[in-house]
Design an enzyme around this catalytic site. Structure first.
Site, PDB file in Angstrom:
ATOM      1  N   GLY A   1       0.773  -1.235   0.000  1.00 36.43           N
ATOM      2  CA  GLY A   1       0.000   0.000   0.000  1.00 36.43           C
ATOM      3  C   GLY A   1       0.803   1.283   0.000  1.00 36.43           C
ATOM      4  N   ASP A   2       2.120   1.193   0.211  1.00 35.14           N
ATOM      5  CA  ASP A   2       2.932   2.414   0.237  1.00 35.14           C
ATOM      6  C   ASP A   2       4.357   2.080  -0.189  1.00 35.14           C
ATOM      7  OD1 ASP A   2       3.295   5.125   0.553  1.00 35.14           O
ATOM      8  OD2 ASP A   2       3.639   5.036   2.703  1.00 35.14           O
ATOM      9  N   PHE A   3       4.462   1.371  -1.323  1.00 40.07           N
ATOM     10  CA  PHE A   3       5.764   0.934  -1.823  1.00 40.07           C
ATOM     11  C   PHE A   3       6.421   2.127  -2.516  1.00 40.07           C
ATOM     12  CE2 PHE A   3       8.339  -2.350  -4.279  1.00 40.07           C
ATOM     13  CZ  PHE A   3       8.979  -2.834  -3.160  1.00 40.07           C
ATOM     14  N   ASN A   4       6.925   3.040  -1.704  1.00 38.85           N
ATOM     15  CA  ASN A   4       7.393   4.315  -2.256  1.00 38.85           C
ATOM     16  C   ASN A   4       8.904   4.462  -2.164  1.00 38.85           C
ATOM     17  OD1 ASN A   4       8.247   5.770   0.201  1.00 38.85           O
ATOM     18  ND2 ASN A   4       6.085   5.839   0.737  1.00 38.85           N
TER      19      ASN A   4
ATOM     20  N   ASN B   1      10.510   4.016   1.182  1.00 36.39           N
ATOM     21  CA  ASN B   1      10.294   2.735   1.869  1.00 36.39           C
ATOM     22  C   ASN B   1      11.015   1.567   1.220  1.00 36.39           C
ATOM     23  OD1 ASN B   1       8.705   3.861   3.852  1.00 36.39           O
ATOM     24  ND2 ASN B   1       6.774   3.445   2.803  1.00 36.39           N
TER      25      ASN B   1
END
Length: 357
Positions: free
Chosen positions: A214-217, A220
């Protein structure tokens, strides 16, 4: 409770005391790490070892089942050979501890975890290349596929229907549009929300379901150079946005975030898509919605970050990562180029990879 009171604000002395009391370890170095809603500290201990002490905000600390599941997911991925952190048990054998701490606005309860420290550099700080973008896409799909095998009695808590950060919740952005009053992108965001309702919602029945990180940014994902000086992914961080979702959501989120640090942002999607499809090929409905979902993620972060700054002005520097000039500029660029032109770039690039294999 005000948002700024939910975020912990521990002193170094409080961190040192927690590490000693809960884990029987003596810190030799402590320094803060970036975080939006929680508080993270790098901790080196004299007994040997490096860790991250993660103190959850007092709001999320009221949902220990979700946090326990996130911790389980990290351990699960690690067991499957993916570079995730793992939680260190306290001296009583639990993986997280609810602690009452006074951070300056009265005692609050915060869930505390000590996680292994993963070496590497966040991907935001290295030059973007087709090779690493392909690896990011491949890792995102590998992670999603892995989660399909994960078992846990409380998987249902990942049905986070009111979670603002999920792509399924794009219509909720209408509640916070006033945060970008006066911004010329406000009208664009309104049109993107309308298109989501008209074009994505009817096709969602054809999207394949999975659990999303959900937040593979770009903040991260950790990378390190191998013996050939090629960058490889060495760490996956921050599972706080995990939820039940769809493969295509993970891909759209990943593409959007990889664009932020690139000097050729439109090209990014093709390389990430190729990596993703090397593990999990998209179907027709998913492919048709990819462009719009990337626009939705840009819009979501623009609106929510601007709204959060109104609530947490002291966090503006960190939040600016998500509504900074590149983000607005790239959203505007994609919007102006349009679906047909951008899809042609992405899909032709991805086809080149598949033709080579």
């Amino acid at each position: 409770m005000a948002v700024r009171e939910a975020k912990p604000n521990l002193s170094h002395a409080q961190v040192s005391e927690l590490v000693r009391r809960l884990y029987c370890l003596t810190d030799s170095e402590i320094h803060p790490l970036p975080s939006y809603e929680d508080q993270n500290f790098f901790v080196s201990v004299s007994e040997g070892g490096e860790y991250v002490l993660k103190v959850m905000n007092s709001t999320d600390s009221q949902n220990p089942t979700l946090l326990e599941l996130q911790t389980h997911a990290m351990n699960f991925l690690l067991q499957r050979g993916l570079p995730a952190q793992t939680a260190i048990p306290t001296k009583t054998g639990v993986l997280m501890s609810l602690e009452e701490i006074d951070c300056g606005f009265g005692p609050r309860k915060y869930l505390v975890r000590l996680l292994t420290y993963l070496p590497g550099t966040i991907i935001a700080k290295i030059p973007s290349s087709p090779a690493i973008l392909y690896e990011v896409g491949k890792m995102a799909a590998t992670m999603d596929n892995g989660f399909q095998e994960m078992e846990h009695p409380n998987l249902s808590v990942l049905q986070r229907d009111t979670f603002n950060g999920g792509l399924a919740q794009i219509p909720l952005l209408e509640k916070w549009l006033s945060a970008i009053d006066g911004d010329p992108m406000q009208q664009v965001v309104k049109e993107i929300i309308a298109q989501f309702k008209a074009e994505v919602v009817p096709k969602m029945a054809n999207f394949r379901k999975c659990i999303n990180h959900g937040d593979f940014n770009d903040q991260n994902i950790l990378v390190m150079q191998d013996d050939q000086s090629q960058y490889k992914i060495s760490g996956i961080l921050d599972f706080g946005d995990m939820s039940s979702g769809y493969y295509i959501f993970e891909l759209a989120i990943t593409i959007m975030h990889m664009m932020i640090e690139s000097t050729t942002p439109v090209d990014v999607g093709g390389h990430v898509l190729a990596g993703y499809e090397s593990v999990f090929p998209l179907n027709e409905a998913e492919r048709d919605c990819l462009f719009l979902l990337v626009l939705c993620r840009f819009s979501q972060l623009l609106v929510l970050a601007r709204y959060a700054v109104l609530q947490q002005p002291e966090n503006e520097e960190y939040l600016a990562l998500w509504y900074s000039r590149p983000g607005i500029k790239y959203l505007s660029l994609l919007w102006e180029l349009g679906k047909q032109e951008v899809e042609r770039t992405w899909f032709e690039c991805a086809k080149m990879y598949s033709d080579q294999h």
